[in-house]
Write an enzyme that holds these catalytic residues in place. Structure first.
Site, mmCIF file in Angstrom:
data_model
loop_
_atom_site.group_PDB
_atom_site.id
_atom_site.type_symbol
_atom_site.label_atom_id
_atom_site.label_comp_id
_atom_site.label_asym_id
_atom_site.label_seq_id
_atom_site.Cartn_x
_atom_site.Cartn_y
_atom_site.Cartn_z
ATOM 1 N N HIS A 124 -21.627 -11.032 47.042
ATOM 2 C CA HIS A 124 -22.127 -9.917 47.859
ATOM 3 C C HIS A 124 -21.055 -9.617 48.920
ATOM 4 O O HIS A 124 -20.332 -10.527 49.335
ATOM 5 C CB HIS A 124 -23.425 -10.391 48.521
ATOM 6 N N ASP A 201 -23.755 -19.323 50.054
ATOM 7 C CA ASP A 201 -24.573 -18.183 50.458
ATOM 8 C C ASP A 201 -25.910 -18.325 49.728
ATOM 9 O O ASP A 201 -26.010 -18.066 48.527
ATOM 10 C CB ASP A 201 -23.836 -16.897 50.054
ATOM 11 N N GLN A 204 -30.194 -15.459 48.202
ATOM 12 C CA GLN A 204 -31.113 -15.189 47.088
ATOM 13 C C GLN A 204 -31.783 -16.463 46.576
ATOM 14 O O GLN A 204 -32.532 -16.411 45.596
ATOM 15 C CB GLN A 204 -30.368 -14.507 45.925
ATOM 16 N N LYS A 227 -35.595 -12.218 53.408
ATOM 17 C CA LYS A 227 -35.655 -12.357 51.948
ATOM 18 C C LYS A 227 -36.590 -13.493 51.551
ATOM 19 O O LYS A 227 -36.694 -13.855 50.387
ATOM 20 C CB LYS A 227 -34.255 -12.598 51.380
ATOM 21 N N CYS A 365 -24.158 -3.879 46.947
ATOM 22 C CA CYS A 365 -23.215 -4.523 47.873
ATOM 23 C C CYS A 365 -22.323 -5.517 47.136
ATOM 24 O O CYS A 365 -22.035 -6.617 47.654
ATOM 25 C CB CYS A 365 -23.937 -5.230 49.030
HETATM 26 N N1 PLP Z 1 -25.742 -12.580 50.115
HETATM 27 C C1 PLP Z 1 -26.498 -12.197 49.089
HETATM 28 C C2 PLP Z 1 -26.340 -12.884 47.763
HETATM 29 C C3 PLP Z 1 -27.421 -11.153 49.241
HETATM 30 O O1 PLP Z 1 -28.161 -10.767 48.212
HETATM 31 C C4 PLP Z 1 -27.534 -10.531 50.499
HETATM 32 C C5 PLP Z 1 -28.462 -9.397 50.701
HETATM 33 O O2 PLP Z 1 -28.825 -8.713 49.779
HETATM 34 C C6 PLP Z 1 -26.741 -10.988 51.551
HETATM 35 C C7 PLP Z 1 -25.849 -12.007 51.325
HETATM 36 C C8 PLP Z 1 -26.820 -10.377 52.922
HETATM 37 O O3 PLP Z 1 -28.046 -10.658 53.513
HETATM 38 P P1 PLP Z 1 -28.407 -10.011 54.926
HETATM 39 O O4 PLP Z 1 -28.219 -8.533 54.773
HETATM 40 O O5 PLP Z 1 -29.835 -10.399 55.111
HETATM 41 O O6 PLP Z 1 -27.509 -10.602 55.933
#
Ligand code: PLP
Length: 407
Positions: A124, A201, A204, A227, A365
């Site tokens: 992402h 990260d 998800q 999430k 993203c």
């Molecule tokens: N990493 C992953 C794999 C994601 O799916 C997302 C959000 O969709 C993020 C990071 C970023 O999360 P946030 O916008 O809550 O900081």
């Protein structure tokens, strides 16, 4: 899953009884954000009605009570992800801020010209751009783990990327596009054999199966409250104590200081060193309630329920001619990215939406991944335990309709 259990769970989420375009809402955008149960909404209301106060700096009743509730949440999170210490839990705005914190602090202290950082092509932007920019700033090189056909990581490819210049590996636990559940424990073990720390990260992952940061041996683990059925604007950075001790503070201001003089400042102990300014106390209250809620249901039950939906949806979507799924790894989380023949994902998404089904369309993203796959984007349906097979049938019907209208 039994019908009565499911109706009870669904009744906890007020928004699920909403109608859109005169049809009952089908919410399949859970990877973007999950809906909130009334227990979480109530916890936030209760906080403002009974306990609202700025924390840590007061001796009066309300301030002490709010501080206790906030710190209690920290230890609930510690327990939820099986961290060793509560001070290894840093509150942030979410995954993005958690990763930025590490990229900035780690980068400034440990990255210099010629060093290398490894990420994967499926990241992402949140776990991509901070490393890319920090590497540009420090004249370091960013390396990318390639993928196999089914969307799994190419593990031999990863091993080949490791050199004596590698300073850190940053990797997603679960891909928000492909659904791939990465073998993070194995990857961490390989990196550690070379003395390289690993950031995971977990945006998800945390809402879909139990996470044990000590078992994974992750050096850093990041996730977002929104999430996992909690409010927006609250998230977590877990870091091993020794790393957090070594990293310099990320933001400066109140709370992160010990003493401030005209000429210099000394910094607070963990976790406060990384929590400058008034924190999101209501968010912490909501996150606490969300974890309590998830635990009452049970992470094993959630995982089983979502896997059943994933299998059902995969089978039925693949019954539609011309539909191609991106991400077919053997270990997948409950989301499906697909394209319909030559139809642009936005066009299909508009029709699916008009049928009352909320899916996400676009690059999710993950623009470098789209470039790697040579596609403009995908349509993504992502499931939560409150979704039903009947709702999947509505998705299939909507996709068939889009195909009929657009081809
Ligand atoms: N990493 C992953 C794999 C994601 O799916 C997302 C959000 O969709 C993020 C990071 C970023 O999360 P946030 O916008 O809550 O900081």
């Amino acid at each position: 899953m039994s019908n009565s259990w499911q109706s009870k769970v669904r009744s906890d989420f007020p928004i699920l009884s909403t109608k859109v375009y005169n049809r009952p809402l089908v919410y399949f955008d859970n990877a973007a954000t999950t809906q909130k149960p009334k227990q979480v909404i109530q916890a936030i209301t209760d906080y403002y009605e009974k306990e609202n106060c700025n924390i840590h700096r007061g001796v009066h009743y309300l301030s002490v009570k709010a501080t206790e509730a906030y710190e209690d949440t920290r230890s609930v999170i510690r327990d939820f992800i099986h961290a060793r210490h509560s001070h290894e839990i840093i509150f942030t705005r979410g995954t993005t801020e958690s990763i930025n914190l590490v990229a900035d602090s780690f980068g400034k202290k440990f990255l210099s010209e010629g060093d290398e950082v490894i990420i994967s092509v499926m990241e992402h932007h949140s776990n991509f751009v901070p490393w890319q920019q920090m590497c540009l700033e420090r004249k370091a090189t960013l390396r990318f783990i390639p993928l196999l056909e089914d969307g799994s990581l190419d593990i031999p490819g990863f091993c080949e990327l490791i050199t004596e210049k590698t300073r850190l590996v940053a990797l997603t636990h679960i891909s928000n596009v492909l659904g791939t559940i990465n073998p993070v424990k194995e990857i961490i073990a390989v990196a550690h054999q070379h003395g390289i720390p690993v950031l995971i990260d977990g945006a998800q992952a945390v809402a879909h199966s139990a996470v044990d940061v000590q078992e994974l041996d992750a050096d850093f683990y990041c996730f977002s409250g929104h999430k996992m059925y909690a409010p927006m604007g609250i998230g977590v950075l877990y870091g091993k104590e020794h790393w957090l001790e070594e990293l310099p503070p990320y933001q400066m201001g109140g709370e992160m200081i010990r003493d401030v003089y005209f000429t210099h400042t000394t910094f607070n102990e963990l976790p406060f060193k990384f929590e400058a300014g008034t924190p999101n106390v209501e968010g912490a209250m909501g996150l606490h309630a969300a974890i309590r809620y998830l635990r009452e249901i049970g992470m094993d039950r959630i995982e089983a329920c979502e896997q059943e939906l994933l299998d059902y949806a995969t089978r039925h979507l693949l019954g539609i001619g011309g539909l191609k799924i991106f991400g077919t790894a053997p270990h997948k989380a409950s989301l499906i990215s697909f394209l319909l023949d030559t139809i642009h994902p936005y066009d299909a998404g508009m029709i699916i939406d008009k049928m009352g089904v909320a899916v996400r369309t676009g690059h999710h993203c993950a623009m470098p991944l789209m470039e790697y796959l040579k596609i403009p984007g995908t349509i993504r349906a992502s499931f939560a335990f409150y979704n039903t097979k009947e709702e999947v049938d509505r998705l299939v019907e909507a996709v068939e309709k889009a195909k009929e209208m657009l081809l």
